[in-house]
Design a protein around this motif. Sequence first.
Motif, mmCIF file in Angstrom:
data_model
loop_
_atom_site.group_PDB
_atom_site.id
_atom_site.type_symbol
_atom_site.label_atom_id
_atom_site.label_comp_id
_atom_site.label_asym_id
_atom_site.label_seq_id
_atom_site.Cartn_x
_atom_site.Cartn_y
_atom_site.Cartn_z
ATOM 1 N N ARG A 72 0.843 -1.185 0.000
ATOM 2 C CA ARG A 72 0.000 0.000 0.000
ATOM 3 C C ARG A 72 0.884 1.244 0.000
ATOM 4 N NH1 ARG A 72 -1.992 -3.885 3.414
ATOM 5 N NH2 ARG A 72 -4.168 -4.522 3.102
ATOM 6 N N CYS A 73 0.394 2.310 -0.577
ATOM 7 C CA CYS A 73 1.171 3.554 -0.645
ATOM 8 C C CYS A 73 1.009 4.331 0.660
ATOM 9 C CB CYS A 73 0.749 4.378 -1.855
ATOM 10 S SG CYS A 73 1.216 3.614 -3.433
ATOM 11 N N VAL A 74 1.663 3.801 1.694
ATOM 12 C CA VAL A 74 1.707 4.417 3.019
ATOM 13 C C VAL A 74 3.141 4.300 3.520
ATOM 14 C CG1 VAL A 74 -0.708 3.912 3.565
ATOM 15 C CG2 VAL A 74 1.063 2.242 4.144
ATOM 16 N N SER A 137 -1.780 -7.132 -5.315
ATOM 17 C CA SER A 137 -2.740 -6.030 -5.509
ATOM 18 C C SER A 137 -3.221 -6.028 -6.952
ATOM 19 C CB SER A 137 -2.116 -4.681 -5.133
ATOM 20 O OG SER A 137 -2.012 -4.566 -3.732
ATOM 21 N N LEU A 138 -3.508 -7.231 -7.436
ATOM 22 C CA LEU A 138 -4.079 -7.430 -8.768
ATOM 23 C C LEU A 138 -5.579 -7.643 -8.594
ATOM 24 C CD1 LEU A 138 -1.270 -9.829 -10.015
ATOM 25 C CD2 LEU A 138 -1.656 -7.484 -10.831
ATOM 26 N N PHE A 139 -6.328 -6.544 -8.736
ATOM 27 C CA PHE A 139 -7.756 -6.557 -8.462
ATOM 28 C C PHE A 139 -8.569 -6.839 -9.722
ATOM 29 C CE2 PHE A 139 -5.807 -3.566 -5.448
ATOM 30 C CZ PHE A 139 -6.206 -4.141 -4.249
ATOM 31 N N PRO A 140 -9.736 -7.473 -9.578
ATOM 32 C CA PRO A 140 -10.592 -7.673 -10.743
ATOM 33 C C PRO A 140 -10.881 -6.364 -11.457
ATOM 34 C CG PRO A 140 -11.427 -8.933 -8.889
ATOM 35 C CD PRO A 140 -10.326 -8.052 -8.348
ATOM 36 N N GLY A 141 -10.700 -6.356 -12.770
ATOM 37 C CA GLY A 141 -10.995 -5.182 -13.569
ATOM 38 C C GLY A 141 -9.949 -4.089 -13.520
ATOM 39 N N ASP A 158 -7.839 -0.382 -6.853
ATOM 40 C CA ASP A 158 -8.993 -1.260 -6.917
ATOM 41 C C ASP A 158 -10.157 -0.486 -7.526
ATOM 42 O OD1 ASP A 158 -11.106 -2.977 -6.581
ATOM 43 O OD2 ASP A 158 -10.892 -3.171 -4.402
ATOM 44 N N PRO A 159 -10.580 -0.830 -8.746
ATOM 45 C CA PRO A 159 -11.659 -0.055 -9.376
ATOM 46 C C PRO A 159 -12.993 -0.163 -8.649
ATOM 47 C CG PRO A 159 -11.115 -1.984 -10.701
ATOM 48 C CD PRO A 159 -10.080 -1.904 -9.625
ATOM 49 N N SER A 160 -13.151 -1.185 -7.812
ATOM 50 C CA SER A 160 -14.411 -1.324 -7.064
ATOM 51 C C SER A 160 -14.503 -0.325 -5.922
ATOM 52 C CB SER A 160 -14.541 -2.739 -6.494
ATOM 53 O OG SER A 160 -13.705 -2.908 -5.356
ATOM 54 N N GLY A 161 -13.349 0.215 -5.493
ATOM 55 C CA GLY A 161 -13.330 1.141 -4.369
ATOM 56 C C GLY A 161 -13.316 0.481 -3.008
ATOM 57 N N ARG A 162 -13.391 -0.856 -2.959
ATOM 58 C CA ARG A 162 -13.384 -1.534 -1.656
ATOM 59 C C ARG A 162 -12.041 -1.379 -0.946
ATOM 60 N NH1 ARG A 162 -16.750 -5.201 -4.554
ATOM 61 N NH2 ARG A 162 -14.921 -6.310 -5.330
ATOM 62 N N ASN A 163 -10.963 -1.413 -1.707
ATOM 63 C CA ASN A 163 -9.631 -1.175 -1.156
ATOM 64 C C ASN A 163 -9.230 0.241 -1.534
ATOM 65 O OD1 ASN A 163 -8.707 -4.046 -0.198
ATOM 66 N ND2 ASN A 163 -9.681 -4.346 -2.199
ATOM 67 N N LYS A 164 -9.212 1.137 -0.573
ATOM 68 C CA LYS A 164 -9.136 2.570 -0.848
ATOM 69 C C LYS A 164 -7.746 3.036 -1.266
ATOM 70 C CE LYS A 164 -13.432 3.136 0.500
ATOM 71 N NZ LYS A 164 -14.505 3.416 -0.487
ATOM 72 N N LEU A 165 -6.702 2.437 -0.713
ATOM 73 C CA LEU A 165 -5.358 2.969 -0.915
ATOM 74 C C LEU A 165 -4.770 2.537 -2.247
ATOM 75 C CD1 LEU A 165 -3.977 2.259 2.659
ATOM 76 C CD2 LEU A 165 -4.436 4.516 1.681
ATOM 77 N N PRO A 166 -4.061 3.431 -2.941
ATOM 78 C CA PRO A 166 -3.323 3.014 -4.135
ATOM 79 C C PRO A 166 -2.212 2.044 -3.737
ATOM 80 C CG PRO A 166 -2.751 5.257 -3.529
ATOM 81 C CD PRO A 166 -3.881 4.861 -2.639
ATOM 82 N N ARG A 167 -1.774 1.252 -4.688
ATOM 83 C CA ARG A 167 -0.832 0.176 -4.393
ATOM 84 C C ARG A 167 0.298 0.124 -5.408
ATOM 85 N NH1 ARG A 167 -3.685 -3.805 -1.231
ATOM 86 N NH2 ARG A 167 -5.576 -2.799 -0.449
ATOM 87 N N MET A 168 1.329 -0.646 -5.040
ATOM 88 C CA MET A 168 2.293 -1.191 -5.989
ATOM 89 C C MET A 168 2.180 -2.709 -5.915
ATOM 90 S SD MET A 168 5.737 1.147 -5.777
ATOM 91 C CE MET A 168 6.732 -0.263 -6.279
ATOM 92 N N THR A 169 2.375 -3.363 -7.038
ATOM 93 C CA THR A 169 2.207 -4.812 -7.061
ATOM 94 C C THR A 169 3.109 -5.471 -8.086
ATOM 95 O OG1 THR A 169 0.564 -6.599 -7.306
ATOM 96 C CG2 THR A 169 0.314 -4.703 -8.769
#
Length: 224
Positions: A72-74, A137-141, A158-169
Motif C-alpha cells: 500500500r502507498c503508506v 494487488s491485482l484486483f478484478p478489472g 482497486d476499481p471497485s473502491g473496496r480497497n481505498k489505498l493506491p498500491r504497488m504490485t
Amino acid sequence: MLGVHGELTVVDDLPGAFARTVIEAWQARTGELFHFALCGGSTAGPCYERLAAESENVIDWLSVDVYWGDERCVPGDDPDSNQHLGRQALLERVGGANAVYPMSCDEGPDAYALRLGEVGKLDVIHLGMGPDGHTASLFPGSEALDADPGQLVARNVDPSGRNKLPRMTLTFSAIARARLVVFTVAGAAKRDTLRAVIDGADLPAGRVTADRVVWLVDRDAAPA
C-alpha cells in the motif's frame, strides 16, 4: 488440480503447513541466496510468526533476501503497510535477513523492477486471496491485470473502491518467474471464491502461474 494451475491441499494447521513449505523450499535451494517475497493480509501474520518459530536453528536467515509482492502507498511504519507486518511478524523475530527490499511508492515501480530483473527468479512468493479473487494487488478489472509481459511491477488501484489505498504490485509476469508460489487461504468468507477459482473462473488469483503453485487452504475455506 486447482482451476488451470496449481496443487491444492486442505490443512488443519495453515500456519504450520506454510512454515514447513517454506523451510522445505529453503533446504532445497539451488543458489547461495534464497529470495523470498512476503505478502500482507490477516492470514499472513500468523504464517510468519509460525515460520519464525519453526525456522529457528533450521533456516540461516543471513542467506535470505526478503522482498514484497505488493504494498500500500503508506509509510513503511504505518500499520496498513505490508512491510510493517513482515518486519513485526517475521524479521524482528528472526533477527533480520541478509538483505531486505521493501516496496516504496515513492521510489516507484521501475526501481523495484530493476532489482527483480537483477535477481532473475524468486525462490518463493507468498500470496493470499481476497473474497473478490484478487491476489497481491491485482484486483478484478484493474489496469495492472493487462500489464505488458515485460513489466514486472505496476502501480494499481482497486476499481471497485473496496480497497481505498493506491498500491504497488508484482505483475503476473513477475510472479511467473518464481520457482514456487504459495497461496494461503483461510476462512469461510473465501469459500465461494475458491470454488470459483477451482472451477476455472477468470479471477486474478486463478491466473497466477509459476514453476510450481501450491494452495494451502484451511477447512473453513475449503469448498465442499
